[in-house]
Structure formats: structure tokens, C-alpha cells
Motif scaffolding. Structure first.
Motif, PDB file in Angstrom:
ATOM      1  N   GLU A   1       0.837  -1.213   0.000  1.00 28.81           N
ATOM      2  CA  GLU A   1       0.000   0.000   0.000  1.00 28.81           C
ATOM      3  C   GLU A   1       0.865   1.254   0.000  1.00 28.81           C
ATOM      4  O   GLU A   1       0.560   2.230  -0.697  1.00 28.81           O
ATOM      5  CB  GLU A   1      -0.941   0.019   1.202  1.00 28.81           C
TER       6      GLU A   1
ATOM      7  N   ASN B   1       1.188   3.926  -3.191  1.00 25.39           N
ATOM      8  CA  ASN B   1       0.863   5.348  -3.043  1.00 25.39           C
ATOM      9  C   ASN B   1       2.031   6.213  -3.514  1.00 25.39           C
ATOM     10  O   ASN B   1       1.824   7.252  -4.142  1.00 25.39           O
ATOM     11  CB  ASN B   1       0.532   5.660  -1.580  1.00 25.39           C
TER      12      ASN B   1
ATOM     13  N   LYS C   1      -8.228   9.919  -5.502  1.00 23.54           N
ATOM     14  CA  LYS C   1      -8.246   9.100  -6.716  1.00 23.54           C
ATOM     15  C   LYS C   1      -9.641   8.615  -7.113  1.00 23.54           C
ATOM     16  O   LYS C   1      -9.772   7.633  -7.827  1.00 23.54           O
ATOM     17  CB  LYS C   1      -7.287   7.917  -6.538  1.00 23.54           C
TER      18      LYS C   1
ATOM     19  N   GLY D   1      -4.137   3.107  -6.730  1.00 23.25           N
ATOM     20  CA  GLY D   1      -5.168   3.237  -5.711  1.00 23.25           C
ATOM     21  C   GLY D   1      -6.487   3.614  -6.354  1.00 23.25           C
ATOM     22  O   GLY D   1      -6.509   4.336  -7.347  1.00 23.25           O
TER      23      GLY D   1
HETATM   24 MG    MG Z   1      -3.379   3.670  -1.952  1.00 17.44          MG
END
Ligand code: MG
Ligand code: ADP
Length: 467
Positions: free
Chosen positions: A35, A39, A95, A103
Motif C-alpha cells: 500500500e 501510493n 483518486k 489506488g
Molecule cells: Mg493507496
């Protein structure tokens, strides 16, 4: 007596962390790294910045199950006032637009924060220097799970020494199993380097220090923010779009042309006649029953233009080849980027590479390396559409004899990847996707057949010369 109450989104994911990929200490560590790295990549290449990313994993000397993960990037940063919400509120992000990014849910990093605070009671540390700002923000925060809002433990804002710097550092400590996760995490980083050969990734762990240097300075054209395609709408999307209109006199005709992808004046008129609407109808005056009819007609009309792929950012044949060569070191590789296609109003592009020989270990079946929007997918291969397509191909047609040093790399780019779950590990077998994958793999495989034929002849000659 039953007692009734609601559940906040944070509470929901606290209870059901498995569905977001946080099912055990090994998986949770893997998912946390993923994650954060994703990002960082979104914050760089989506905005035209060559990514420089550093990933550091360290263990608490007094408790090896406490793992600290730190990821730093040179991305656009986060506006300082937005930092608490983006890290402390489930379903908050930048997003939620029609554009290809890794994401999509506004969930990933919050899962990591939740898991960290659940298992070690420690807040997350964030430092961000937004592009075009003079300041740097630093926060220690955790999630107030009951309320699904950030709880700030500490914050500090300071002036940048150098106004040009930008980027973000995130650090958190969770209960994880480094021993069980390290192979997967390293593999994840290697595959990230394969699909993003324009990124430099530093990777430091208790066991090793690796640097994947960029092999190319060419960044794929960043994706642009697009509009919904009429084939993908429903009543709620229509409501949302109409609500956002300031002009109360806007007609159905104008609305279709201005708010949607793939709709020109001519097609809009044609549609309105076909659907039996009045072109001068004001959309702000549409009732719920009209919206229902409109949405259903929009989905079934078959003359819309296909969605354009400007919202997508495939890496292209050349970069894909560079990435595969650099990481897998094969003796043969052929990459194919297919023309854009779509399913249910969502544009997508399939890219494939077939690699053979060299350092690829021979295996009883083709090795499949799957990617979706430039994210490596490591789990749930058995239920993924790419595995299915690869298995359905009779590889003997392409002169491959197993065990063979064969790798098939698949990359699906879309504004809406049909993932099977929020953990984003397997892609569903949407027929349009399956079809494109098969065409791409077969095209690359035909080149492999020529290569194997050439090699066989060469060996034949060498054998004759030797005798
Ligand atoms: Mg993300
Ligand atoms: P998602 O990535 O699905 O949007 P996340 O919870 O992972 O959801 O992140 C929430 C938001 O935080 C992102 O949409 C982005 O705006 C911001 N963000 C997170 N990490 C970074 C980073 N390293 N650099 C810039 N923005 C970031």
C-alpha cells in the motif's frame, strides 16, 4: 431484545481486515509495504515525476514481531491540511476520478494504519512536503475507529529549507512476520521494478540492501482525468453528475455532450431520438423515473464511440521489454501492447510479454507474472484471468516443450480493473479482457516459435559440425 446501531467504515474494516488483505502477520506486512509503495508510485509517475522510492524494513531488537516499515518518495506530496484525513479516515483520497492509478478505493493506507494501531498501539508518522508549497507538515496520528476520523497525536509545520523539494515519508510499526513475508515482499519489489523500469527503488531490510536502478528515463505518458462513458452509468452516477451542474437550463443534449466520454453532438441527437426523449428537456428537471429510463437506455444504446484511452497509462512495448530483460534476464523476449478496448464503458489496454530462456528457471508450466495498473499481483493466481488464458493455450503449437524456461508477463491497464476483491489480487474473467489477453499472448508466442525454430536449427548445425 435486539439492539440496533450503525457501524463506521473504520469499524467495518477493523472487523473484516481479511477482505483487504490483512489476514495474518505475514500477509499484513506484505500488504502494508504494498500500500505504501503503490501510493508513492501514484504520487510520482502519475504526475510526470521519475520515481525515487526508498523502502526500509526494520525489526524491534527486543521483539522481532514488531516490524517498522518506512517508505519515502519524491512525489507531489500531500497538502498539509489534508494529511490527517488521507491517513486517518477510511474512504478518503484524491483518486475517485476516471483515471488509471494503482489506488482506487481510498482505503489502502488506512488499512495499514488500522492494523498498526490494533497490533502495536502505535500511531503512524507522516512527513510531507507538497509540491508548490513553502512548508513541510509532520504528523503523528491514528484513526478514531468509532467515528472514522483522524486523531492527531502531534503535529508540526516548518518552512522548507529548499523550496524545490517535494515528497512524502510514511512510517509505521505493526505486528508482522518478517521471516514468513520476506520472500514475497522481495518478489513484490522486484516485480515492481520490472513494470516500472523508470523508477529507482532502494530496498533495505534486516537481511539485505538492494537497489533497483532505473534502466530508462522515459516515463510513460501520465494518465489524464476523463469522464464517464455512457455505457458505464447508473442512476446514482447520473444524479451525481446532474447535481454538480451549476447551470439550471442545461438540456439533455448538452448534458450528454459535455458530461460524457465518447458523445458528440450527432450521436447525442441520434440517441435522444432513439430513446424517445425530448432534446430540450432540462436535466435538472428530470424525475427519478426519467433517470432510471435514461440510465438504462444509455447502457443499451450501441452507437456510442468507444472510450478513448487518454485516462490510461500503459508502459508500452519498449519499456516492458526493458523491464523484463533487466529483471528476468531471458535470452528471448517479445512484448506486445494491444490497441485500446473497453468493457461496460471502461477503457482498458492489455500488454503482454513472453520471455524465454536465459536465467528463467525451467518449470512444468509457464510462469505467469501478472500486473494490473502497474501493480504486481502475487496472490490468488489460480483464480486470475491471466492464468486461465495461459493454461488454455496449447504451447506445443509454439514449439515449447515442458519443463520450459517460459514466462508470460501480463499487464492490464484500466480505469476500472475488475478485481475480485478489495485486496486487489486477482482479476475476474471478463470476456473482452480474456479475448485481448489471448490475442496478445498468441502474437508474442508466434515470435517465440520463430526464435525456438532458429535455435533448433543452430543446434542442428552445431551438432553436425561437431561430428
Ligand atoms: Mg493507496
Ligand atoms: P488510494 O490510494 O486508494 O486513494 P489510500 O488510503 O492508499 O487510498 O491513500 C489515500 C490518499 O492519500 C491518496 O488518494 C492520496 O491522495 C494520498 N496519499 C497517500 N500516500 C501518498 C503519498 N506517498 N504521496 C502523495 N499522496 C499520498
Amino acid at each position: 431484545m435486539e439492539k440496533y446501531r450503525g457501524l463506521s467504515p473504520a469499524q467495518f474494516f477493523h472487523r473484516n481486515k481479511e477482505i483487504a488483505g490483512f489476514s495474518n502477520p505475514a500477509r499484513a506486512l506484505y500488504q502494508t509495504v504494498r500500500e505504501l509503495v503503490e501510493n508513492s508510485l501514484d504520487a510520482t509517475e502519475t504526475h510526470g515525476i521519475l520515481p525515487d522510492i526508498s523502502v526500509e524494513i526494520s525489526l524491534d531488537p527486543s521483539n522481532q514481531d514488531k516490524v517498522t516499515v518506512k517508505v519515502a518518495d519524491n512525489g507531489i506530496g500531500i497538502p498539509i491540511h489534508e494529511i490527517p484525513n488521507v491517513f486517518g479516515r477510511v474512504f478518503y483520497g484524491s483518486k475517485y476520478v476516471v483515471r488509471q492509478t494503482r489506488g482506487v478505493f481510498g482505503l489502502g493506507v488506512k488499512m495499514a494504519v488500522l492494523y498498526a494501531q490494533m497490533t502495536t498501539a502505535q500511531p503512524i508518522y507522516v512527513k510531507s512536503a507538497p509540491r508548490n508549497s513553502e512548508f513541510i507538515g509532520e504528523y503523528l496520528l491514528y484513526i478514531d475507529v468509532d467515528k472514522n476520523i483522524p486523531h492527531i497525536v502531534k503535529m508540526r509545520i516548518k518552512k522548507k529549507d529548499n523550496p524545490k523539494i517535494h515528497g512524502t515519508v510514511v512510517r509505521l510499526t505493526l505486528e508482522g512476520s518478517w521471516l514468513q513475508a520476506k520472500k514475497r515482499i522481495e518478489e513484490y519489489i522486484r516485480r515492481t521494478a520490472l513494470i516500472a523500469p523508470y523508477a529507482t527503488i532502494k530496498y533495505k531490510t534486516p537481511d539485505e540492501e538492494l537497489i533497483f536502478r532505473r534502466v530508462s528515463k522515459k516515463l510513460p505518458e501520465p494518465p489524464r482525468i476523463g469522464r464517464y462513458h455512457p455505457k458505464g452509468v447508473d442512476v446514482e452516477i447520473l444524479k451525481e453528475l446532474i447535481r454538480s451542474l451549476n447551470d439550471h437550463s442545461i438540456t439533455l443534449q448538452d448534458f450528454l455532450v459535455k458530461s460524457f466520454e465518447g458523445v458528440g453532438e450527432k450521436i447525442a441527437s441520434e440517441f435522444i431520438v432513439w430513446a424517445g426523449f425530448d432534446p430540450s428537456l432540462k436535466v435538472k428537471e428530470l424525475r427519478l423515473s426519467d433517470l432510471e429510463a435514461l440510465a438504462s437506455k444509455m447502457r443499451t444504446f450501441d452507437k456510442w464511440r468507444r472510450p478513448r484511452p487518454v485516462t490510461l497509462s500503459p508502459i508500452g512495448e519498449e519499456l516492458l521489454k526493458d523491464g523484463v530483460k533487466n529483471i528476468l534476464k531471458p535470452s528471448f523476449v517479445k512484448a506486445v501492447t494491444r490497441p485500446p478496448s473497453s468493457y461496460g464503458g471502461h477503457p482498458f489496454i492489455v500488454e503482454v510479454a513472453v520471455a524465454y530462456g536465459g536465467e528463467i528457471p525451467p518449470q512444468d508450466q509457464p510462469m505467469v507474472l501478472r500486473f494490473a495498473n502497474k501493480m504486481p499481483l502475487l496472490y490468488d493466481e489460480g483464480v486470475d484471468v491471466s492464468r486461465k488464458v495461459v493454461n488454455e493455450i496449447d504451447w506445443s503449437v509454439y514449439k515449447v516443450k515442458f519443463p520450459a524456461p517460459l514466462a508470460v508477463i501480463t499487464h492490464v491497464c484500466s480505469t476500472k480493473i475488475p478485481f475480485k476483491g478489495v485486496g486487489k489480487e486477482a482479476i475476474a474473467d471478463v470476456p473482452e479482457l480474456e479475448h485481448e489477453l489471448e490475442i496478445a499472448i498468441r502474437e508474442a508466442a508466434r515470435r517465440l516459435r520463430s526464435y525456438i525454430t532458429r535455435m533448433e536449427r543452430l543446434h542442428e548445425i552445431q551438432r553436425k559440425e561437431a561430428t
